[in-house]
Design a protein around this motif. Structure first.
Motif, PDB file in Angstrom:
ATOM      1  N   UNK A 226      76.649   0.139  84.241  1.00  0.00           N
ATOM      2  CA  UNK A 226      76.052   1.142  83.287  1.00  0.00           C
ATOM      3  C   UNK A 226      75.263   0.844  81.993  1.00  0.00           C
ATOM      4  N   UNK A 227      75.393   0.099  81.263  1.00  0.00           N
ATOM      5  CA  UNK A 227      75.084  -0.170  79.989  1.00  0.00           C
ATOM      6  C   UNK A 227      73.510  -1.175  80.478  1.00  0.00           C
ATOM      7  N   UNK A 228      73.838  -1.543  81.474  1.00  0.00           N
ATOM      8  CA  UNK A 228      71.901  -1.812  81.710  1.00  0.00           C
ATOM      9  C   UNK A 228      70.777  -0.491  82.567  1.00  0.00           C
ATOM     10  N   UNK A 229      71.088   0.135  82.952  1.00  0.00           N
ATOM     11  CA  UNK A 229      70.748   1.096  83.234  1.00  0.00           C
ATOM     12  C   UNK A 229      70.233   1.677  81.844  1.00  0.00           C
ATOM     13  N   UNK A 230      68.583   2.067  82.860  1.00  0.00           N
ATOM     14  CA  UNK A 230      67.896   2.591  81.570  1.00  0.00           C
ATOM     15  C   UNK A 230      67.498   4.597  81.610  1.00  0.00           C
ATOM     16  N   UNK A 231      66.884   4.475  80.157  1.00  0.00           N
ATOM     17  CA  UNK A 231      66.839   6.090  79.470  1.00  0.00           C
ATOM     18  C   UNK A 231      66.735   6.703  80.939  1.00  0.00           C
ATOM     19  N   UNK A 232      66.711   7.799  81.173  1.00  0.00           N
ATOM     20  CA  UNK A 232      67.002   9.234  81.768  1.00  0.00           C
ATOM     21  C   UNK A 232      67.239   8.640  83.428  1.00  0.00           C
ATOM     22  N   UNK A 233      67.874   7.726  83.608  1.00  0.00           N
ATOM     23  CA  UNK A 233      68.843   7.751  84.579  1.00  0.00           C
ATOM     24  C   UNK A 233      69.937   7.948  84.652  1.00  0.00           C
ATOM     25  N   UNK A 234      70.906   8.730  85.682  1.00  0.00           N
ATOM     26  CA  UNK A 234      71.718   9.242  85.853  1.00  0.00           C
ATOM     27  C   UNK A 234      73.034   7.793  85.910  1.00  0.00           C
ATOM     28  N   UNK A 235      73.793   8.817  84.871  1.00  0.00           N
ATOM     29  CA  UNK A 235      75.181   7.775  84.950  1.00  0.00           C
ATOM     30  C   UNK A 235      75.106   6.323  83.602  1.00  0.00           C
ATOM     31  N   UNK A 236      73.740   6.315  82.926  1.00  0.00           N
ATOM     32  CA  UNK A 236      73.398   5.359  82.097  1.00  0.00           C
ATOM     33  C   UNK A 236      73.835   5.482  81.065  1.00  0.00           C
ATOM     34  N   UNK A 237      74.803   4.429  80.657  1.00  0.00           N
ATOM     35  CA  UNK A 237      75.681   4.459  78.620  1.00  0.00           C
ATOM     36  C   UNK A 237      74.905   4.867  78.090  1.00  0.00           C
ATOM     37  N   UNK A 238      74.603   6.198  77.352  1.00  0.00           N
ATOM     38  CA  UNK A 238      74.542   6.128  75.682  1.00  0.00           C
ATOM     39  C   UNK A 238      73.641   6.684  76.179  1.00  0.00           C
ATOM     40  N   UNK A 239      72.910   7.391  77.487  1.00  0.00           N
ATOM     41  CA  UNK A 239      71.302   7.430  78.096  1.00  0.00           C
ATOM     42  C   UNK A 239      70.671   5.724  78.012  1.00  0.00           C
ATOM     43  N   UNK A 240      70.720   5.339  78.431  1.00  0.00           N
ATOM     44  CA  UNK A 240      70.067   4.005  78.127  1.00  0.00           C
ATOM     45  C   UNK A 240      69.917   3.363  76.868  1.00  0.00           C
ATOM     46  N   UNK A 241      69.983   3.755  75.952  1.00  0.00           N
ATOM     47  CA  UNK A 241      70.067   3.752  74.670  1.00  0.00           C
ATOM     48  C   UNK A 241      70.455   1.851  74.094  1.00  0.00           C
ATOM     49  N   UNK A 242      71.705   1.167  75.248  1.00  0.00           N
ATOM     50  CA  UNK A 242      72.250  -0.230  74.949  1.00  0.00           C
ATOM     51  C   UNK A 242      71.370  -0.747  75.846  1.00  0.00           C
ATOM     52  N   UNK A 243      70.595  -0.736  77.068  1.00  0.00           N
ATOM     53  CA  UNK A 243      69.638  -2.126  78.124  1.00  0.00           C
ATOM     54  C   UNK A 243      67.948  -1.766  76.938  1.00  0.00           C
ATOM     55  N   UNK A 244      67.750  -0.399  76.116  1.00  0.00           N
ATOM     56  CA  UNK A 244      66.483  -0.136  74.852  1.00  0.00           C
ATOM     57  C   UNK A 244      67.173  -1.017  74.418  1.00  0.00           C
ATOM     58  N   UNK A 245      68.212  -1.502  73.687  1.00  0.00           N
ATOM     59  CA  UNK A 245      68.284  -1.864  72.173  1.00  0.00           C
ATOM     60  C   UNK A 245      68.041  -3.430  73.558  1.00  0.00           C
ATOM     61  N   UNK A 246      68.649  -4.189  73.857  1.00  0.00           N
ATOM     62  CA  UNK A 246      69.026  -5.456  74.470  1.00  0.00           C
ATOM     63  C   UNK A 246      67.587  -6.021  74.712  1.00  0.00           C
TER      64      UNK A 246
END
Length: 389
Positions: free
Chosen positions: A329-349
């Motif tokens: 779930x942490x690999x999902x981007x912002x505004x994607x259903x089920x994204x961890x932290x609403x995509x915050x971790x993917x954005x920081x990555x």
């Protein structure tokens, strides 16, 4: 290193509270969402509001001329970061404006500076070229003086002209003497971006940020926009590069921002807290989170070029670890259903990658540390000598 707490006066606490409340009203959820979507790291409404309130002028000026005190400047930097303000355009504008104050003509400075401090005029950097990499002195963009001496004709292109589409001028490095040694052939101009012959094309980085490629085709620029002496551009540029690299002389009060990009670490610290709140409770997770906190604290305590390298490398090392701890779930981007932290971790990555490129690659900064701090020799990139048969 002194880790003493700073005790705020009543006036400074009032300043902090007023600034915090003002940022809360202008840096809305919609502003942050739009910034994530566009990747521009800039919001004109926020910028103009801060200018109208006098904050930009106070950040630019020394305390003796009505600017922030050391304590208030530190409060300002912290609150700007904590509010997630789309902000990276102002430090660039201010860096160029400080260089103009030192090298531009009084006429040009008087014309532009009030508009810069009000937020109406923004400035961007035209350094890197498509084939130049981090060595800006290998400039091929040509500026040729016209016969009457009143203007110049510029032809060339620049990469990574971030926020050119939101700026009114580009601080452009040009080559004015191709036959001279590269550090003696450069001249700096402040080029109006609405000039005929200027073309701005968007370029997306891996973290979703927008930067630009800019093209200059027979762009005519009046000599009044020249900054510094003809072929003396390296002297002008060096001051701006020192500011961008974080190697400027520090004050003796211990309140300056330790290193460039510490605001990125505020984002990482918040993400680390959120990860710790939801991560599984076992020894391996606790060890990895503890290691991440220790790395982050060490990076946030490292000054100048050392801090720049430590911050970028730490972000690159920690963000994939956080994503691994939190799962798919942490690999999902912002505004994607089920994204961890609403995509915050993917954005920081994704953000962690270009932090090691801004203003020069990590390899460039490590070479600078090796040569200028440790006194080691210049790196030798030639292929190894072949052994005789």
């Amino acid at each position: 290193m002194d880790f003493s707490h700073v005790h705020l006066s009543d006036e400074d606490r009032t300043f902090r509270d007023e600034l915090r409340n003002f940022l809360r009203t202008i840096v809305t959820d919609e502003v942050i969402r739009r910034d994530r979507e566009t990747g521009e790291n800039f919001d004109e409404g926020v910028h103009l509001a801060l200018g109208a309130r006098g904050y930009l002028a106070a950040d630019f000026k020394p305390e003796s001329e009505g600017g922030f005190s050391a304590v208030r400047r530190r409060i300002w930097e912290l609150e700007i970061g904590r509010a997630h303000t789309p902000w990276f355009h102002w430090p660039t504008t201010m860096m160029v404006a400080r260089t103009l104050a030192q090298f531009a003509s009084r006429e040009l400075l008087d014309d532009l500076l009030p508009q810069v401090l009000s937020g109406q005029v923004r400035l961007c950097l035209g350094y890197t070229e498509p084939e130049g990499g981090s060595d800006v002195a290998t400039c091929k963009t040509r500026a040729v003086r016209e016969a009457d001496g009143s203007s110049w004709v510029i032809n060339g292109s620049k990469m990574f002209t971030s926020n050119a589409h939101n700026a009114q001028y580009v601080f452009l490095i040009t080559n004015t003497d191709p036959d001279a040694p590269k550090h003696q052939s450069l001249t700096m101009f402040l080029v109006p971006l609405d000039s005929p012959g200027v073309e701005i094309q968007p370029l997306r980085t891996v973290d979703g940020d927008r930067t630009n490629i800019t093209y200059y085709s027979d762009v005519r620029v009046e000599d009044r926009y020249r900054v510094g002496e003809v072929n003396g551009g390296w002297t002008v540029l060096r001051e701006a590069l020192n500011a961008e690299h974080g190697t400027i002389e520090r004050d003796d009060q211990g309140l300056q921002k330790l290193a460039t990009m510490t605001e990125h670490m505020l984002l990482l610290a918040e993400a680390l807290d959120r990860a710790a709140a939801v991560a599984g409770d076992d020894d391996a997770v606790r060890y990895r989170l503890g290691r991440a906190v220790a790395r982050m604290e060490a990076a946030m305590s490292s000054p100048e070029m050392f801090g720049r390298v430590a911050i970028a490398q730490t972000m690159r090392d920690i963000t994939p670890d956080l994503m691994d701890i939190l799962g798919a779930a942490a690999a999902l981007p912002v505004d994607t259903d089920g994204a961890a932290d609403d995509g915050g971790f993917e954005y920081l990555f994704r953000l962690a990658v270009p932090t090691g490129i801004y203003g020069g690659t990590l390899e460039v900064f490590r070479n600078m540390i090796a040569q200028h701090v440790l006194g080691l020799g210049r790196p030798n990139y030639s292929p190894p000598a072949k052994r005789p048969a």
